[in-house]
Design a protein around this motif. Structure first.
Motif, short mmCIF file in Angstrom:
data_model
loop_
_atom_site.label_atom_id
_atom_site.label_comp_id
_atom_site.label_asym_id
_atom_site.label_seq_id
_atom_site.Cartn_x
_atom_site.Cartn_y
_atom_site.Cartn_z
N SER A 156 2.27 1.73 5.34
CA SER A 156 2.39 1.99 3.91
C SER A 156 3.75 2.59 3.57
O SER A 156 4.45 3.09 4.43
CB SER A 156 1.30 2.98 3.44
OG SER A 156 0.04 2.54 3.88
N ALA B 124 -4.13 7.44 -1.00
CA ALA B 124 -3.55 6.09 -0.96
C ALA B 124 -3.61 5.41 -2.32
O ALA B 124 -4.51 5.67 -3.13
CB ALA B 124 -4.29 5.25 0.08
N GLU C 230 -3.73 1.51 -3.70
CA GLU C 230 -3.80 0.09 -3.35
C GLU C 230 -3.92 -0.71 -4.63
O GLU C 230 -4.73 -0.38 -5.49
CB GLU C 230 -5.01 -0.17 -2.44
CG GLU C 230 -4.80 0.38 -1.03
CD GLU C 230 -6.04 0.19 -0.16
OE1 GLU C 230 -6.94 -0.58 -0.55
OE2 GLU C 230 -6.10 0.84 0.91
N ARG D 195 0.86 -1.17 0.00
CA ARG D 195 0.00 0.00 0.00
C ARG D 195 0.90 1.22 0.00
O ARG D 195 1.90 1.28 0.73
CB ARG D 195 -0.89 -0.02 1.24
CG ARG D 195 -1.92 1.07 1.29
CD ARG D 195 -2.83 0.85 2.52
NE ARG D 195 -3.93 1.77 2.55
CZ ARG D 195 -3.87 2.97 3.12
NH1 ARG D 195 -2.76 3.39 3.69
NH2 ARG D 195 -4.93 3.75 3.11
#
Lengths: 617, 220
Positions: B123, B67, B69, B42
């Motif tokens: 992450s 983010a 992903e 991530r």
């Protein structure tokens, strides 16, 4: 910056969505919420998305390009920046649809829940994705705000309950009735049946000038069996009929019964300064120079008319009527100079003039059809006629034809018998190259002179083309060579260099393929129409095309012509010459989309034809 | 990240873990390091706006992040915080088009920083010019909570710089600026210029640099 940091405004995405169909029409805050639901991916060139493996989502091309292909690799669509697709929706009708990136592509995905919520909430948004391509196209072709009076139905301007008198009425009585009613014409009727019409001018020139007694019956001076017009015709039709016939009064009928009358002053009051009146004006000029002075104003008149809401197909009829009028006047001027024609003849218009589809900048395509009795000396007269007229047309802004399809060329200036032999040659042993050269011949129309000659030639031609499948196949092969530039939304199918870099020829790649399609079907089935819209209509009536196909082609034709005309208006407004080259990047999103839909229809029709005429290929 | 760097990072994290005075920071230093498989890692792209270029003298004015992903930028995770400034904005307000009074409406730095630490949990961070932004983040964490922020990160500017040198392409002035880099990957220009806009722009650049096989955004 948004007040709530957890629900930030994503400016770059929201402002991009504002310029995308159909997100642009969503309310501002909905668009802002939608931006927050987007997921961004980046695909290299050549990657594929299939319904079977991809998540259900609406995908929007942010940059790059995507092709949609059917299972058998047929190109269905090509999408550029701002265009979107739902691979699962596309897959419904036909299994195995695949989207393939043809450039490195940044893709915005709107996941299923958000996408479906928008479709449930906003009808237009839903319709955009729901409606089929053809329906979208049809709306575009049909729906335009229409402010142009010329397209209005005649019914609004017609004088109902016109003055009508029986044929035995005396002149004086008739004149008195006309004065009382303050009208300039009366209808001569026997019961319900219309026998004739009497106008102010008839009273003057046919009665007073000849010294007829006041008790002469009006039957003696009336114009018998006058030209009429249908009540549901448009103002445009009426104007055209009057200017063509040189008359000022038209009885109006409905279901075969006369219900009113329309006069040129009714129309004049309703509309002045219209290109249609040029037709009349042209026929009064005394030399080529003054004709050319009038035709020089055509580009600006076109802009005016289109801004006024005139549609492309109406404009092309007007412009054709104008070039017809210029041609006719030039022939008359030539006859004044050369003396009367030694034998009957017919001046033929080919190509766009023949079809009644001329626009600005069209070159001249014409020919002379001469009575078989013409001697060698007579043929010399026609040569001089052709030279005068073709030079005149060139001066009037209808340039000489590159392919020499002009009455000045010997092959295009022949007696009927020779013409028939020529047609036989063309249809008997056709080479694709020869077919291409002569294909515009098959769109022929009598412009001036003895129309009966033209009819005979056309009948002969149709009889030949109709039974000759080899000829049809050669024509088909030629038609299929010119395909629409389906890739125009990206760089690849526009011209790569030269004067027209980044542009394509919308006439050659968009209009002519439809013209060609309509022509070949019409010739193969012996249909006499030459106008593309009329050909398509006759093909539908004769059940050669389905109603759907016929309509789609007609809509596609109208759409492309409209975009072509508007493009020419922009060119003229910018001080350039009107041309057929168009830069797709300069089109508004919606027009680009419609143009693409239209090209897709053309493509499909070409594919259908490929198989239809294959046996002869 | 190569393994010696990863090992060194692991040691630093253990060293500082006990000294961090805030639970969010402690958690950030405790989370397992990513296994190195890019698809399953991530990422969080971060951008700061600051009142100047010196972490010692200048302040963080706003922070934006988003983010990534499974190779997919999730705008739902996008956040954008304004930070309440201690000092006045000085010259850079002209550049960032923020005024003092606007910035006074922001939230205190400790709160914003804690939110960021929650969001990056486990992450890898992505910056365009990490040196500057990490400089500010390390400095802020250290002065507030007694430990810097030794977390794994990637720097699109460094990656691009290395690529240009490797391919012996010229590097004219400004060649490494975010929007110049994006152009070389065919990414569109965007008008918006704020911390979140730049974080998203950086995330897209990262995707373009690492584009491989087709990656699927997971269904929700």
């Amino acid at each position: 910056m948004n007040a709530d940091p957890r629900l930030p405004e994503i400016q770059s995405v929201a402002s991009f969505l504002r310029d995308c169909l159909p997100f642009g029409e969503l309310p501002e805050d909905t668009r802002r919420d939608t931006a927050r639901r987007i997921q961004i991916t980046y695909l290299r060139k050549g990657e594929q998305i299939r319904a079977s493996s991809a998540a259900y989502a609406l995908r929007i091309v942010r940059s790059g390009a995507v092709e949609i292909r059917s299972e058998d690799r047929q190109l269905l669509d090509r999408l550029g920046e701002g265009e979107s697709f739902n691979i699962h929706g596309l897959d419904l009708g036909s299994e195995g649809v695949v989207a393939e990136t043809i450039e490195d592509t940044l893709l915005y995905q709107l996941p299923r829940p958000a996408y479906e919520a928008l479709r449930a909430q906003f009808r237009d948004f839903d319709r955009h994705f729901h409606s089929q391509r053809n329906r979208r196209l049809r709306r575009a072709a049909r729906y335009r705000p229409d402010t142009n009076l010329l397209t209005e139905p005649l019914a609004n301007l017609v004088t109902r309950d016109p003055l009508a008198l029986p044929p035995q009425t005396h002149l004086q009585e008739a004149a008195r009735a006309m004065s009382e009613r303050r009208v300039s014409s009366l209808l001569v009727k026997d019961g319900e049946q219309l026998l004739g019409i009497v106008t102010d001018r008839d009273l003057r020139s046919r009665a007073l000038a000849r010294g007829l007694p006041v008790h002469t019956p009006i039957r003696d001076i009336m114009t018998r069996d006058p030209k009429r017009i249908e009540l549901d015709a448009s103002v445009f039709d009426a104007v055209l009929a009057m200017t063509r016939e040189g008359i000022h009064h038209l009885p109006v009928q409905e279901g075969g019964r006369v219900v009113g009358i329309i006069t040129s002053s009714d129309l004049m009051l309703a509309r002045e300064n219209d290109p249609v009146y040029l037709v009349q004006h042209l026929s009064r000029q005394q030399d080529t120079e003054s004709l050319a002075a009038i035709t020089a104003s055509l580009p600006s008149l076109m802009v005016q008319a289109v801004r006024g809401g005139m549609r492309a197909h109406q404009l092309s009829r007007v412009l054709t009527a104008i070039s017809d009028a210029a041609t006719c006047r030039l022939i008359e001027l030539a006859t004044e100079k050369l003396g009367p024609a030694p034998v009957p003849f017919c001046w033929l218009g080919f190509g766009s003039q023949g079809r009644g589809e001329q626009l600005i900048g069209a070159d001249q395509d014409n020919g002379l059809l001469i009575d078989n009795r013409a001697t060698t000396n007579d043929m010399d007269w026609f040569h001089r006629l052709a030279t005068f007229v073709c030079d005149g047309l060139n001066a009037c802004g209808y340039p000489y034809c590159n392919g020499k399809v002009m009455a000045t060329t010997e092959r295009w200036r022949q007696p009927l018998g020779e013409w028939r032999r020529t047609v036989d040659d063309w249809t008997h042993a056709p080479t694709p190259e020869a077919v291409m050269r002569v294909s515009i011949f098959f769109d022929l129309r009598s412009i001036y002179g003895d129309a009966h000659l033209c009819d005979q030639l056309q009948q002969h031609m149709l009889a030949r083309t109709r039974r000759d499948t080899i000829f049809q196949a050669a024509l088909a092969a030629n038609v299929l060579e010119q395909t629409p530039p389906l890739g125009i939304f990206r760089r690849f199918l526009v011209e790569r260099n030269g004067e027209h870099r980044d542009e394509f020829d919308v006439k050659k790649r968009g209009v002519l393929p439809i013209v060609d399609l309509a022509r070949i079907h019409a010739l193969a089935h012996g249909l006499p129409a030459v106008n593309t819209r009329e050909r398509l209509q006759q093909l539908v009536d004769a059940r050669i095309l389905t109603i759907g196909d016929g309509r789609n082609l007609q809509d596609a034709y109208d759409t492309i012509q409209q975009i072509r005309v508007e493009n020419q208006c922009r060119q003229v407004t910018a001080g350039h010459h009107a041309s057929n080259y168009l830069n797709p990047d300069e089109l508004p999103d919606l027009e680009r989309k419609h143009l693409k839909d239209a090209f897709t229809v053309v493509h499909d029709a070409q594919e259908a034809m490929r198989s239809h005429f294959r046996q002869g290929l | 990240m190569d393994w010696p760097a990863l090992l060194w990072l692991g040691l630093k994290r253990r060293w500082w873990r006990g000294r961090a005075r805030h639970p969010a920071l402690r958690r950030a230093l405790t989370a397992p390091l990513p296994a190195g498989d890019a698809v399953n890692t991530r990422y969080v792209a971060v951008d700061l706006e600051t009142t100047g270029l010196s972490p010692e003298r200048d302040e963080i004015a706003s922070i934006g992040w988003v983010a990534i992903e499974q190779g997919c930028i999730l705008l739902e995770t996008a956040r954008h915080y304004r930070v309440r400034l201690e000092k006045d904005v000085g010259q850079s307000a002209i550049y960032h088009q923020l005024t003092d009074s606007e910035l006074q409406q922001g939230e205190p730095l400790p709160i914003v920083l804690a939110r960021l630490l929650e969001a990056i949990d486990g992450s890898v961070l992505i910056f365009h010019n990490a040196q500057l932004d990490m400089g500010f983040l390390n400095r802020a964490c250290r002065s507030l909570w007694g430990a810097p922020l030794p977390v794994p990160f990637e720097d699109t500017m460094q990656l691009e710089s290395r690529r240009l040198i490797r391919q012996q392409e010229g590097m004219p002035a400004g060649a490494l600026r975010l929007f110049q880099c994006r152009r070389r990957y065919g990414l569109p220009d965007v008008a918006a210029h704020d911390a979140l806009g730049d974080a998203i722009a950086t995330a897209e650049l990262w995707l373009a640099m690492n584009a491989g096989g087709y990656r699927e955004c997971s269904e929700q």
